[in-house]
Design an enzyme around this catalytic site. Structure first.
Site, PDB file in Angstrom:
ATOM      1  CE1 TYR A  57      -3.104  -3.233   0.915  1.00 20.07           C
ATOM      2  CE2 TYR A  57      -4.083  -1.567  -0.514  1.00 20.07           C
ATOM      3  CZ  TYR A  57      -4.067  -2.848  -0.004  1.00 20.07           C
ATOM      4  OH  TYR A  57      -5.023  -3.759  -0.404  1.00 20.07           O
ATOM      5  NE  ARG A  60      -3.280  -0.152  -5.059  1.00 15.42           N
ATOM      6  CZ  ARG A  60      -4.530  -0.554  -4.800  1.00 15.42           C
ATOM      7  NH1 ARG A  60      -4.732  -1.487  -3.875  1.00 15.42           N
ATOM      8  NH2 ARG A  60      -5.554  -0.025  -5.420  1.00 15.42           N
ATOM      9  CD  GLN A  90     -16.589  -1.991  -6.845  1.00 18.30           C
ATOM     10  OE1 GLN A  90     -16.222  -3.147  -6.630  1.00 18.30           O
ATOM     11  NE2 GLN A  90     -17.131  -1.637  -7.996  1.00 18.30           N
ATOM     12  CG  ASN A  91     -11.886   3.308  -7.933  1.00 20.72           C
ATOM     13  OD1 ASN A  91     -11.971   2.097  -8.146  1.00 20.72           O
ATOM     14  ND2 ASN A  91     -12.204   4.220  -8.844  1.00 20.72           N
ATOM     15  CG  HIS A 108     -13.763  -2.028  -1.729  1.00 24.52           C
ATOM     16  ND1 HIS A 108     -13.721  -2.445  -3.040  1.00 24.52           N
ATOM     17  CD2 HIS A 108     -14.883  -2.593  -1.208  1.00 24.52           C
ATOM     18  CE1 HIS A 108     -14.756  -3.243  -3.288  1.00 24.52           C
ATOM     19  NE2 HIS A 108     -15.480  -3.335  -2.195  1.00 24.52           N
ATOM     20  N   GLY A 175     -16.886   1.730 -15.024  1.00 23.26           N
ATOM     21  CA  GLY A 175     -15.553   1.131 -14.907  1.00 23.26           C
ATOM     22  C   GLY A 175     -15.382   0.126 -13.796  1.00 23.26           C
ATOM     23  CB  THR A 176     -16.989  -1.690 -11.435  1.00 24.45           C
ATOM     24  OG1 THR A 176     -16.892  -2.868 -10.621  1.00 24.45           O
ATOM     25  CG2 THR A 176     -18.458  -1.393 -11.707  1.00 24.45           C
TER      26      THR A 176
HETATM   27  N1  APR Z   1     -12.707   3.456 -18.754  1.00 23.27           N
HETATM   28  C1  APR Z   1     -13.739   2.794 -18.152  1.00 23.27           C
HETATM   29  N2  APR Z   1     -13.660   1.491 -17.751  1.00 23.27           N
HETATM   30  C2  APR Z   1     -12.495   0.863 -17.981  1.00 23.27           C
HETATM   31  C3  APR Z   1     -11.374   1.478 -18.598  1.00 23.27           C
HETATM   32  C4  APR Z   1     -11.517   2.836 -18.981  1.00 23.27           C
HETATM   33  N3  APR Z   1     -10.521   3.511 -19.576  1.00 23.27           N
HETATM   34  N4  APR Z   1     -10.378   0.554 -18.660  1.00 23.27           N
HETATM   35  C5  APR Z   1     -10.853  -0.577 -18.106  1.00 23.27           C
HETATM   36  N5  APR Z   1     -12.123  -0.408 -17.708  1.00 23.27           N
HETATM   37  C6  APR Z   1     -13.041  -1.354 -17.058  1.00 23.27           C
HETATM   38  C7  APR Z   1     -12.780  -2.810 -17.382  1.00 23.27           C
HETATM   39  O1  APR Z   1     -13.427  -3.178 -18.593  1.00 23.27           O
HETATM   40  C8  APR Z   1     -13.412  -3.492 -16.178  1.00 23.27           C
HETATM   41  O2  APR Z   1     -14.806  -3.714 -16.382  1.00 23.27           O
HETATM   42  O3  APR Z   1     -12.859  -1.243 -15.667  1.00 23.27           O
HETATM   43  C9  APR Z   1     -13.233  -2.468 -15.058  1.00 23.27           C
HETATM   44  C10 APR Z   1     -12.132  -2.850 -14.091  1.00 23.27           C
HETATM   45  O4  APR Z   1     -12.543  -4.015 -13.403  1.00 23.27           O
HETATM   46  P1  APR Z   1     -11.656  -4.496 -12.175  1.00 23.27           P
HETATM   47  O5  APR Z   1     -10.215  -4.438 -12.567  1.00 23.27           O
HETATM   48  O6  APR Z   1     -12.246  -5.776 -11.702  1.00 23.27           O
HETATM   49  O7  APR Z   1     -11.848  -3.350 -11.082  1.00 23.27           O
HETATM   50  P2  APR Z   1     -13.056  -3.210 -10.060  1.00 23.27           P
HETATM   51  O8  APR Z   1     -14.335  -3.703 -10.672  1.00 23.27           O
HETATM   52  O9  APR Z   1     -13.032  -1.803  -9.570  1.00 23.27           O
HETATM   53  O10 APR Z   1     -12.610  -4.198  -8.858  1.00 23.27           O
HETATM   54  C11 APR Z   1     -13.462  -4.239  -7.763  1.00 23.27           C
HETATM   55  O11 APR Z   1     -11.924  -5.713  -6.629  1.00 23.27           O
HETATM   56  O12 APR Z   1      -9.835  -6.347  -5.991  1.00 23.27           O
HETATM   57  C12 APR Z   1     -10.968  -5.685  -5.590  1.00 23.27           C
HETATM   58  O13 APR Z   1     -10.992  -4.032  -3.952  1.00 23.27           O
HETATM   59  C13 APR Z   1     -10.663  -4.242  -5.282  1.00 23.27           C
HETATM   60  O14 APR Z   1     -12.175  -2.386  -5.504  1.00 23.27           O
HETATM   61  C14 APR Z   1     -11.605  -3.485  -6.193  1.00 23.27           C
HETATM   62  C15 APR Z   1     -12.661  -4.522  -6.530  1.00 23.27           C
END
Ligand code: APR
Length: 231
Positions: A57, A60, A90-91, A108, A175-176
């Site tokens: 961390y 990061r 979630q960020n 989170h 973006g999740t």
């Molecule tokens: N703009 C929008 N979305 C995007 C971009 C972009 N430029 N680039 C990638 N993405 C999308 C991907 O297609 C994907 O659907 O962002 C998403 C990222 O997914 P993850 O990497 O799984 O991230 P997230 O969903 O935030 O993870 C959730 O998992 O590990 C835990 O605690 C951590 O908060 C995190 C949680």
């Protein structure tokens, strides 16, 4: 009768910070390809090797100091002129706050804060201390840890988040991958008939009845602002 602005609730994930240069977790080359997630982001991992987790961390947090909010974060802030905007993220980065969003709920945790190992309510911002923590970091007699929700830990902010989502007039997911619960279940608390948009270049697990904007966060937010401000 005050003319309350419509409530716009936005649920964001790592994808909204991707264009700021922060890597997502599950895209190719993402964080969980670089690090064993259960070693660097789980309760068992913290019990096993807290020094490794402090280092992870710290790295990061230091990287966060070198990046800036992108246009998607800024558009979200600008929409506060027309809507009562709540960001549920979630960020753990602080880019929404640095872009000027005024109501941000972190499901989170937050990279820029630490908390007592023995008292989850004792939380301190790193900015008032050295921005690097270790197993020896003690504040007012408390050993401190990153203020992050590790896997295998409860998500105390989820309930307040569901109450916010239940009052949404418009709900947006940005973006999740919707892979992690309970965060991914938030959309289920939105009232029936509420318009829901999902901005993602590779949308996965698309909930029923959702309007997908297949775009990056910056392009998708520009498109969404056009849609919302035309109504
Ligand atoms: N703009 C929008 N979305 C995007 C971009 C972009 N430029 N680039 C990638 N993405 C999308 C991907 O297609 C994907 O659907 O962002 C998403 C990222 O997914 P993850 O990497 O799984 O991230 P997230 O969903 O935030 O993870 C959730 O998992 O590990 C835990 O605690 C951590 O908060 C995190 C949680």
């Amino acid at each position: 009768m005050t003319n309350r602005n419509p409530r716009l609730v936005v649920s964001t994930g790592a994808g909204i910070s991707a264009e700021s240069g922060i890597s997502t977790f599950r895209d190719a080359g993402g964080l969980w390809e670089q690090y064993p997630v259960m070693d660097v982001a789980s309760a068992d991992g913290f019990a096993r090797n807290p020094a490794l987790i402090h280092r992870f961390y710290n790295e990061r947090r230091h990287a966060l100091g070198t990046v800036r909010p992108n246009r998607a974060h800024e558009i979200l802030r600008e929409l506060e002129e027309h809507f009562d905007v709540y960001v549920i993220t979630q960020n753990v980065d602080d880019l929404h706050e640095r872009a000027g969003s005024t109501k941000v709920l972190h499901l989170h945790g937050e990279l820029m804060k630490m908390r007592a190992v023995d008292d989850p309510g004792f939380i301190r911002p790193f900015r008032d201390y050295d921005d690097t923590s270790s197993v020896d970091t003690v504040v007012e007699g408390h050993h401190m840890r990153p203020h992050i929700v590790f896997f295998q830990e409860a998500v105390p902010m989820f309930e307040p988040a569901t109450e916010i989502a239940a009052e949404a007039d418009i709900f947006v997911i940005i973006g999740t991958s919707l892979a992690v619960y309970p965060a991914a279940a938030l959309v289920q608390y939105v009232r029936k008939g509420t318009p829901i948009y999902y901005i993602d270049p590779h949308p996965s697990r698309v909930p029923d009845g959702v309007t997908v904007i297949r775009a990056t966060a910056t392009e998708g937010m520009a498109e969404l602002a056009r849609i919302l401000l035309k109504e």
